[in-house]
Design an enzyme around this catalytic site. Structure first.
Site, PDB file in Angstrom:
ATOM      1  N   LYS A 184      -5.012  14.093  -6.678  1.00 14.67           N
ATOM      2  CA  LYS A 184      -4.197  14.106  -5.453  1.00 14.67           C
ATOM      3  C   LYS A 184      -4.725  15.242  -4.579  1.00 14.67           C
ATOM      4  CE  LYS A 184       0.662  13.896  -4.045  1.00 14.67           C
ATOM      5  NZ  LYS A 184       0.547  12.752  -3.154  1.00 14.67           N
TER       6      LYS A 184
HETATM    7  N1  PMP Z   1      -0.374   6.613  -3.990  1.00 18.98           N
HETATM    8  C1  PMP Z   1      -0.579   7.537  -3.037  1.00 18.98           C
HETATM    9  C2  PMP Z   1      -1.803   7.448  -2.193  1.00 18.98           C
HETATM   10  C3  PMP Z   1       0.358   8.566  -2.831  1.00 18.98           C
HETATM   11  O1  PMP Z   1       0.159   9.488  -1.894  1.00 18.98           O
HETATM   12  C4  PMP Z   1       1.518   8.601  -3.631  1.00 18.98           C
HETATM   13  C5  PMP Z   1       2.543   9.677  -3.403  1.00 18.98           C
HETATM   14  N2  PMP Z   1       2.257  10.833  -4.123  1.00 18.98           N
HETATM   15  C6  PMP Z   1       1.683   7.631  -4.621  1.00 18.98           C
HETATM   16  C7  PMP Z   1       0.712   6.646  -4.774  1.00 18.98           C
HETATM   17  C8  PMP Z   1       2.858   7.663  -5.538  1.00 18.98           C
HETATM   18  O2  PMP Z   1       2.721   8.735  -6.439  1.00 18.98           O
HETATM   19  P1  PMP Z   1       3.989   9.461  -7.045  1.00 18.98           P
HETATM   20  O3  PMP Z   1       4.881   8.411  -7.556  1.00 18.98           O
HETATM   21  O4  PMP Z   1       3.442  10.316  -8.130  1.00 18.98           O
HETATM   22  O5  PMP Z   1       4.611  10.240  -5.948  1.00 18.98           O
END
Ligand code: PMP
Length: 351
Positions: free
Chosen positions: A156
């Site tokens: 991320k």
């Molecule tokens: N995909 C992307 C590109 C994101 O930015 C997010 C948000 N963090 C998610 C999926 C979902 O991830 P999470 O459930 O860990 O927030």
């Protein structure tokens, strides 16, 4: 935001306007940040983090991909997240730890010991507003997700969100709430900031973690809750037309929570409205925060308790977020307060 809002920066809580960075910060020029988005929910037992330990693990895994030494332990990052929520007296919050390469010169090759860490806590309601109840109108983006072995989607990282911005901006220009991106192979990937789920013939389906997606913590939670509810689930590569065959579609993420999709490129999804499987998963998910769903996984932790060490359900997910403990003390002195830095020796750009 007013100055009464406190931000944790490199070990200290500071008023909002004092938590600044230098314009030469590496991350500003080259996208070299890793971050998390976490939620604290107001529950009958008080404010509770949702899967704090899992977010912190993913933060460290993302940092490892880019060779960023966070300089704090996971425990210290958990504490910083809790501290900032407590210090701001919040019952519910969106919490954003961010780790970035700071001001140390404009060379692409970063200085290893110039890493800043901050944690913000903001009020943030439903990301897609009314869509949580009524369903969102989305489009398929003309932008693809990054190809494998280009920008690692499991990490991320700030730079990945340039692609997300293209998808989200295009969607907004077209009057849509969100864009769904295809991978470079033309198969379904995910939304600009959410993972994607479809219901096909009564089965819950999501693209595999190799489809250029972030391995979402909400995605993992949805899979676990589907297991509890006896909803058949499979991870499968999906062609674009699956969106037109689907009885139900939803997007999920920490900010978006579980947002049903009611139309794709103007075509209604299924019979229109929010489908029964999406609704059941929403009920189970939001039930975690008002006490209707038992937290069997230890996902919720208070502001004073240690973060849960709940294992991720998906083994690939577990691998991607497995704890990476950095050299705990190495940069402690250097990062005590690096907001104001000496000018680097050379400001020559090598980009
Ligand atoms: N995909 C992307 C590109 C994101 O930015 C997010 C948000 N963090 C998610 C999926 C979902 O991830 P999470 O459930 O860990 O927030």
């Amino acid at each position: 935001m007013s100055d009464s809002t406190l931000i944790w920066q490199n070990g200290t809580l500071k008023p909002w306007h004092e938590a600044t960075v230098h314009v030469s910060a590496h991350a500003l020029h080259y996208g070299s940040s890793v971050f998390e988005g976490e939620r604290v929910y107001a529950t009958p037992d008080g404010p509770r983090f949702f899967r704090l330990a899992d977010h912190t693990r993913r933060l460290f895994a993302s940092a490892r991909v880019y060779g960023i030494d966070i300089g704090y332990t996971p425990q210290q990052i958990d504490d910083a997240c809790r501290d900032v929520v407590r210090a701001n007296g919040m019952d519910a919050a969106y919490v954003r730890p961010v780790v970035f390469r700071g001001a140390g010169g404009l060379g692409i090759l970063p200085k290893d010991d110039v890493v800043d860490v901050a944690v913000l806590a903001l009020p943030w309601g439903s990301y897609h507003g009314d869509a949580r109840e009524q369903g969102a109108d989305v489009c398929v983006s003309s932008w693809n997700r990054a190809a494998p072995n280009t920008f690692p989607s499991w990490a991320k990282a700030g730079g990945n969100y340039l692609n997300s911005q293209l998808i989200a901006l295009e969607a907004r220009r077209g009057g849509y709430a969100e864009g769904i991106a295809l991978g470079c192979d033309g198969l379904l990937s995910e939304g600009a900031g959410e993972n994607l789920f479809l219901v096909l013939n009564g089965e819950l389906v999501t693209p595999p973690t190799s489809a250029g997606v972030l391995v979402g913590i909400t995605r993992d939670s949805v899979i676990a809750l589907a297991g509890e509810l006896g909803i058949p689930f499979v991870e499968r590569a999906l062609p674009r037309e699956a969106l037109l065959y689907a009885d139900e579609i939803f997007l999920c993420g920490t900010a978006a929570e579980i947002t049903p999709v009611r139309s794709v490129d103007g075509a209604p999804v299924g019979r229109g409205g929010v489908g029964p499987i999406t609704r059941a998963l929403q009920d189970a998910f939001f039930g975690l925060f008002d006490g209707r769903t038992e937290d069997r996984w230890g996902w919720l932790t208070g502001l004073d308790e240690p973060a849960s060490t709940s294992a991720a359900r998906d083994p690939r997910h577990a691998a991607s977020i497995s704890a990476v403990i950095p050299d705990r003390e190495k940069h402690k002195a250097a990062i005590r307060d690096r907001t104001v830095r000496e000018a680097p020796d050379s400001m020559e750009a090598s980009a």
